[in-house]
Design an enzyme around this catalytic site. Structure first.
Site, PDB file in Angstrom:
ATOM      1  N   HIS A 299      -6.568  -7.032  -0.386  1.00 15.17           N
ATOM      2  CA  HIS A 299      -6.671  -5.605  -0.675  1.00 15.17           C
ATOM      3  C   HIS A 299      -5.799  -5.252  -1.875  1.00 15.17           C
ATOM      4  CE1 HIS A 299      -7.320  -5.961   3.787  1.00 15.17           C
ATOM      5  NE2 HIS A 299      -8.454  -5.387   3.401  1.00 15.17           N
TER       6      HIS A 299
ATOM      7  N   ASP B 131      -3.059 -10.523  -2.288  1.00 18.59           N
ATOM      8  CA  ASP B 131      -3.616  -9.979  -1.041  1.00 18.59           C
ATOM      9  C   ASP B 131      -5.081  -9.611  -1.271  1.00 18.59           C
ATOM     10  OD1 ASP B 131      -2.355  -8.545   1.675  1.00 18.59           O
ATOM     11  OD2 ASP B 131      -4.153  -7.542   0.929  1.00 18.59           O
TER      12      ASP B 131
ATOM     13  N   HIS C 218       0.816  -1.225   0.000  1.00 14.64           N
ATOM     14  CA  HIS C 218       0.000   0.000   0.000  1.00 14.64           C
ATOM     15  C   HIS C 218       0.846   1.270   0.000  1.00 14.64           C
ATOM     16  CE1 HIS C 218      -3.726  -2.111   0.406  1.00 14.64           C
ATOM     17  NE2 HIS C 218      -3.494  -2.535   1.630  1.00 14.64           N
TER      18      HIS C 218
END
Length: 423
Positions: free
Chosen positions: A241, A239, A202
């Protein structure tokens, strides 16, 4: 970017200390079956010729799995899902299931010596003003125990976060060195697995985000290009996300293919199916949002119909994997239905894909996964896949937790992404 921080009254966990350029854990830990042992000797030498890996010739020739451990014990916030219990839970499970070098001799090797990433390594992805700002923020973190980094989700930091984040990135870089070295002397090099935190996918070029500080897999991709001449890098991110940081770092780069499967509508809300890259990189980003409830059947179809043809067409020199285990049905932060068996399948198939396309060069990087039991069991089963041993998923997975997958919606998503990317 101006790095702004917010104070917290919480105290940080255990810290690191430096002595003669060697970074060592100040304490050893007993938790989740994690046996008291030396986690690793970490070389922080600035010698550019020191690649950091320390395998013997026999290990280089015989190993099937090489892993590094950077648990970031000082980077911790109590009751936070991304806490310092995660990596010890995994290493404890590996020991309990006799999947470590202690029990597997030359088959499974822990990289005992690896260097921290250099600032230049980090700056290949992140803006230098962010990197320097984070380093300076450590003084305030040392005084207050815990701070939050503005605009990051938020992401917390302690006095050791900067050094431990360099260490995590360095652990991944050193595995790239090791796998590449092995690939020069054998046709079936070991798979690398960086058991590291903080996670990274991220973290955007301008700063931290979503529990992530530095983009570990992105940094390793640039390093593979720069240090080893591996021009074409294929990144798989499974993942739950979307890996928005990795996505942004390479959005206009035709030489790095980023493929992300993630739950539709989940944090951070990016990774739409029509986000395919820009400029020269148009078509080298593939985002496949999966409907909530997607599970093993969905991911098997995605692998066969999307991942394989993409990789075959791209012809990579190395495959890197953002291995998030938070799509597991038991994970508290999302709503997919992956099982231990799903992760075994992914590990086995990705390993085989690397053997077919890029001389077996493949490194996994730990990302998410917040149920410690499902996380550790799934990573252990990934190790079994790399070793060519049968899965133990039947002992860990309870079918009673599963429900019918949204097969029609999954099929629609696969057909749409195949059409967009002409697969």
């Amino acid at each position: 970017m101006e790095l702004r921080i917010f104070a917290s009254q919480s105290r940080a966990g255990d810290v690191l200390y430096q002595h003669n350029q060697i970074t060592t854990l100040k304490k050893q830990f007993f938790m989740y079956g994690f046996r008291k042992k030396k986690i690793g000797t970490v070389c922080c030498s600035n010698n550019p010729d020191n690649n950091g890996f320390s395998l013997s010739e026999s290990e280089l020739l015989s190993s099937k799995v090489v892993y590094s451990v950077a648990p970031a014990m000082g980077h911790n916030k109590e009751s936070h899902p991304e806490c310092n219990a995660r990596v010890p839970a995994i290493t404890g499970a590996l020991e309990k299931m006799r999947l470590t070098s202690e029990f597997r001799s030359l088959e499974v090797v822990e990289l005992q010596k690896f260097r921290a990433a250099k600032i230049d390594d980090i700056a290949s992805i992140h803006e230098r003003v962010y990197v320097s700002g984070l380093e300076k923020a450590m003084d305030q973190a040392s005084e207050q125990g815990l701070i939050f980094l503005d605009g990051s989700g938020p992401t917390y930091a302690t006095s050791t976060t900067f050094k431990e984040s360099l260490l995590a990135a360095g652990a991944g870089i050193s595995l790239v060195d090791t796998v590449v070295a092995a690939s020069k002397v054998r046709k079936d090099p070991p798979v690398g697995f960086a058991l590291i935190r903080p996670p990274g996918h991220h973290a955007v070029p301008a700063g931290p985000m979503g529990f992530c500080v530095f983009g570990n897999v992105a940094i390793a991709a640039r390093y593979a290009q720069r240090a080893h001449g591996l021009k074409r890098v294929f990144i798989i991110d499974f993942d739950v996300h979307h890996g928005n940081g990795t996505n942004d770092a390479f959005y206009d780069d035709p030489d790095i293919f980023f493929l992300s499967t993630h739950q539709d509508g989940s944090y951070p809300g990016t990774g739409k199916i029509n986000q395919i890259g820009s400029g020269n990189g148009e078509g080298s980003t593939l985002n496949l949002p999966l409907p909530g409830g997607s599970g093993d059947r969905a991911m098997r179809s995605v692998f066969d119909e999307v991942i394989v043809p993409c990789a075959q067409r791209f012809k990579p020199n190395i495959i890197l994997v953002s291995a998030g285990y938070d799509a597991h049905v038991l994970d508290p932060l999302a709503n997919l239905q992956f099982t231990t068996g799903t992760y075994y399948m992914l590990a086995s198939n990705i390993q085989q894909l690397a053997r077919e396309l890029c001389g077996g060069r493949c490194v996994f990087f730990l990302e998410g996964g917040y149920n410690l039991t499902s996380l550790s069991n799934s990573v252990a089963d990934s190790f079994r896949a790399f070793l060519g041993e049968p899965s133990m998923a039947a002992e860990f997975d309870n079918p009673a937790f599963l429900y019918e997958e949204p097969s029609n919606k999954v099929k629609e998503a696969i057909l749409k992404v195949k059409h967009i990317h002409s697969l």
